[in-house]
Write a protein that holds these residues in place. Structure first.
Motif, PDB file in Angstrom:
ATOM      1  N   ARG A  10       0.826  -1.210   0.000  1.00  0.00           N
ATOM      2  CA  ARG A  10       0.000   0.000   0.000  1.00  0.00           C
ATOM      3  C   ARG A  10       0.862   1.262   0.000  1.00  0.00           C
ATOM      4  O   ARG A  10       0.530   2.256  -0.651  1.00  0.00           O
ATOM      5  N   ILE A  11       1.967   1.209   0.727  1.00  0.00           N
ATOM      6  CA  ILE A  11       2.894   2.348   0.717  1.00  0.00           C
ATOM      7  C   ILE A  11       3.475   2.525  -0.687  1.00  0.00           C
ATOM      8  O   ILE A  11       3.542   3.641  -1.213  1.00  0.00           O
ATOM      9  N   LEU A  93      12.427   5.745   1.877  1.00  0.00           N
ATOM     10  CA  LEU A  93      11.698   5.033   2.929  1.00  0.00           C
ATOM     11  C   LEU A  93      11.386   3.599   2.498  1.00  0.00           C
ATOM     12  O   LEU A  93      11.549   2.661   3.289  1.00  0.00           O
ATOM     13  N   LEU A  94      10.954   3.425   1.256  1.00  0.00           N
ATOM     14  CA  LEU A  94      10.673   2.077   0.750  1.00  0.00           C
ATOM     15  C   LEU A  94      11.934   1.207   0.787  1.00  0.00           C
ATOM     16  O   LEU A  94      11.870   0.019   1.119  1.00  0.00           O
ATOM     17  N   ALA A  95      13.068   1.808   0.430  1.00  0.00           N
ATOM     18  CA  ALA A  95      14.321   1.052   0.439  1.00  0.00           C
ATOM     19  C   ALA A  95      14.702   0.646   1.864  1.00  0.00           C
ATOM     20  O   ALA A  95      15.156  -0.483   2.107  1.00  0.00           O
ATOM     21  N   ILE A  96      14.512   1.547   2.810  1.00  0.00           N
ATOM     22  CA  ILE A  96      14.830   1.238   4.214  1.00  0.00           C
ATOM     23  C   ILE A  96      13.909   0.134   4.729  1.00  0.00           C
ATOM     24  O   ILE A  96      14.347  -0.783   5.444  1.00  0.00           O
ATOM     25  N   LEU A 114      17.674   0.174  -6.333  1.00  0.00           N
ATOM     26  CA  LEU A 114      17.823   0.646  -7.715  1.00  0.00           C
ATOM     27  C   LEU A 114      17.020   1.928  -7.914  1.00  0.00           C
ATOM     28  O   LEU A 114      17.474   2.868  -8.572  1.00  0.00           O
ATOM     29  N   LEU A 115      15.834   1.977  -7.323  1.00  0.00           N
ATOM     30  CA  LEU A 115      15.016   3.185  -7.397  1.00  0.00           C
ATOM     31  C   LEU A 115      15.696   4.375  -6.731  1.00  0.00           C
ATOM     32  O   LEU A 115      15.613   5.507  -7.215  1.00  0.00           O
ATOM     33  N   VAL A 116      16.389   4.128  -5.619  1.00  0.00           N
ATOM     34  CA  VAL A 116      17.122   5.207  -4.944  1.00  0.00           C
ATOM     35  C   VAL A 116      18.191   5.775  -5.877  1.00  0.00           C
ATOM     36  O   VAL A 116      18.358   6.998  -5.992  1.00  0.00           O
ATOM     37  N   LEU A 152       9.089   1.388 -12.366  1.00  0.00           N
ATOM     38  CA  LEU A 152       9.730   0.512 -11.387  1.00  0.00           C
ATOM     39  C   LEU A 152       8.969   0.513 -10.057  1.00  0.00           C
ATOM     40  O   LEU A 152       8.898  -0.515  -9.374  1.00  0.00           O
ATOM     41  N   LEU A 153       8.408   1.655  -9.691  1.00  0.00           N
ATOM     42  CA  LEU A 153       7.582   1.698  -8.483  1.00  0.00           C
ATOM     43  C   LEU A 153       6.347   0.812  -8.643  1.00  0.00           C
ATOM     44  O   LEU A 153       5.930   0.133  -7.696  1.00  0.00           O
ATOM     45  N   TRP A 154       5.772   0.804  -9.823  1.00  0.00           N
ATOM     46  CA  TRP A 154       4.593  -0.035 -10.075  1.00  0.00           C
ATOM     47  C   TRP A 154       4.972  -1.516 -10.048  1.00  0.00           C
ATOM     48  O   TRP A 154       4.237  -2.345  -9.513  1.00  0.00           O
ATOM     49  N   ILE A 155       6.138  -1.847 -10.600  1.00  0.00           N
ATOM     50  CA  ILE A 155       6.617  -3.227 -10.539  1.00  0.00           C
ATOM     51  C   ILE A 155       6.823  -3.649  -9.089  1.00  0.00           C
ATOM     52  O   ILE A 155       6.455  -4.760  -8.680  1.00  0.00           O
TER      53      ILE A 155
END
Length: 340
Positions: A10-11, A93-96, A114-116, A152-155
């Motif tokens: 959800r985040i 935050l997602l990576a952490i 990778l997104l970071v 990539l966020l959607w993946i």
């Protein structure tokens, strides 16, 4: 563990939606000619916020005499920067979170980081967009980076949701997956070409539809100048530097690319609808076809209406939705049961 994965999903979904907003806002800033609304980076005329009071404006004009303050443009640019900064922090935050919960079996480990890295590159491209005076190669790369970030966020979102979602029944999913991946490549090339068209101010390089100029299908064009990627340093590219013939060449190539993209993806929609045995797969085929038709309508309206701002911004937004739709279909096909 499943609840934790769902919370992360959800985040990730929320951050994906934020990325889409940043893409649309970036298009609005670019298309309203506010890309140089602040002549410096990361601040605006040396401040954290755009100058608004008379003393602030006077000070800004004295420090940047060649770029007088246009407050409305400065605020557009800074709003985009603020929102992009929030997006970058959200991705961190997602990576952490992925690092903290790396013991989970379905936890993506590489993708968040990778997104970071991509967001860090996007920050650099945002800086170069200003310091290199909206050079088309840089601005197009920045635009494409935004689309890749959202993709990539959607993946990541789909991967986090996958443990709690069921599979789908599709005939010959392997073959359809190949067709879908080819479609993704075609769409990304067309998005890149669209960015090149926009950043070179060639969106109305043709003023008629379906012909180009004065009833001509193939007017005089300069393809060499049109696709020269580098014109040197120190040139101000705001409002474009290319000849009319070069802009026409870019526009016409974009039209040809659009025709190829639409034909291919409409065919893919038909194949998906006929192969799917799950209602959701057939629904995705309808969504893909509907978005394509909307995008074609927006493109034609841009030409005939001489690039109305809301339509041009929507054209960027629908392109992003098409990309996420294709990624969703690809994900479904990877998880599909074979039906022989």
């Amino acid at each position: 563990m499943q609840n934790l994965s769902l919370t992360q999903a959800r985040i990730a979904l929320t951050v994906t939606l934020l990325a889409l907003v940043v893409i649309v806002l970036g298009a609005y800033v670019r298309l309203s000619d506010a890309g140089l609304g602040c002549p410096d980076w990361p601040g605006c005329y040396g401040n954290l916020i755009a100058p608004t009071t008379e003393p602030q404006i006077a000070s800004a004009n004295s420090h940047y005499p060649t770029r007088p303050v246009e407050t409305h443009k400065a605020w557009k640019e800074m709003a985009h920067r603020y929102l992009a900064g929030i997006l970058g922090l959200s991705i961190l935050l997602l990576a952490i979170l992925s690092l903290r919960h790396r013991a989970m079996a379905a936890q993506p480990r590489l993708l968040p980081w990778l997104l970071v890295l991509i967001v860090a590159l996007q920050g650099a491209l945002g800086m170069w967009t200003v310091t290199l005076l909206v050079k088309p190669a840089v601005v197009t790369s920045h635009l494409l980076g935004g689309f890749i970030t959202a993709a990539l966020l959607w993946i990541l979102t789909l991967r986090l949701y996958s443990p709690v979602l069921s599979r789908y029944v599709v005939a010959h999913p392997d073959r359809l997956l190949l067709f879908c991946r080819i479609g993704l490549v075609i769409l990304l090339l067309q998005i890149t070409l669209g960015g090149w068209t926009s950043t070179n101010y060639a969106a109305i390089g043709c003023t008629e539809f379906p012909t180009c100029h004065s009833g001509s299908w193939w007017p005089n064009m300069d393809f060499t100048q049109a696709f020269t990627l580098w014109h040197g340093i120190g040139i101000n590219y705001e409002y474009g530097i290319l000849s009319a013939e070069a802009r026409t060449a870019i526009h016409l190539v974009h039209r040809i690319g659009a025709l190829i993209t639409v034909i291919y993806l409409l065919l893919l929609s038909v194949l998906l609808y006929r192969a799917g045995r799950a209602e959701i797969t057939q629904r995705m085929a309808w969504i893909l076809a509907s978005l394509l038709l909307v995008q074609v309508g927006l493109g034609i309206t841009n030409v005939l209406g001489h690039l109305p701002l809301p339509i041009a911004v929507a054209h960027n937004g629908v392109a992003a939705l098409l990309l996420l739709t294709l990624l969703t279909i690809s994900w479904q096909l990877k998880r599909a049961y074979r039906l022989d």
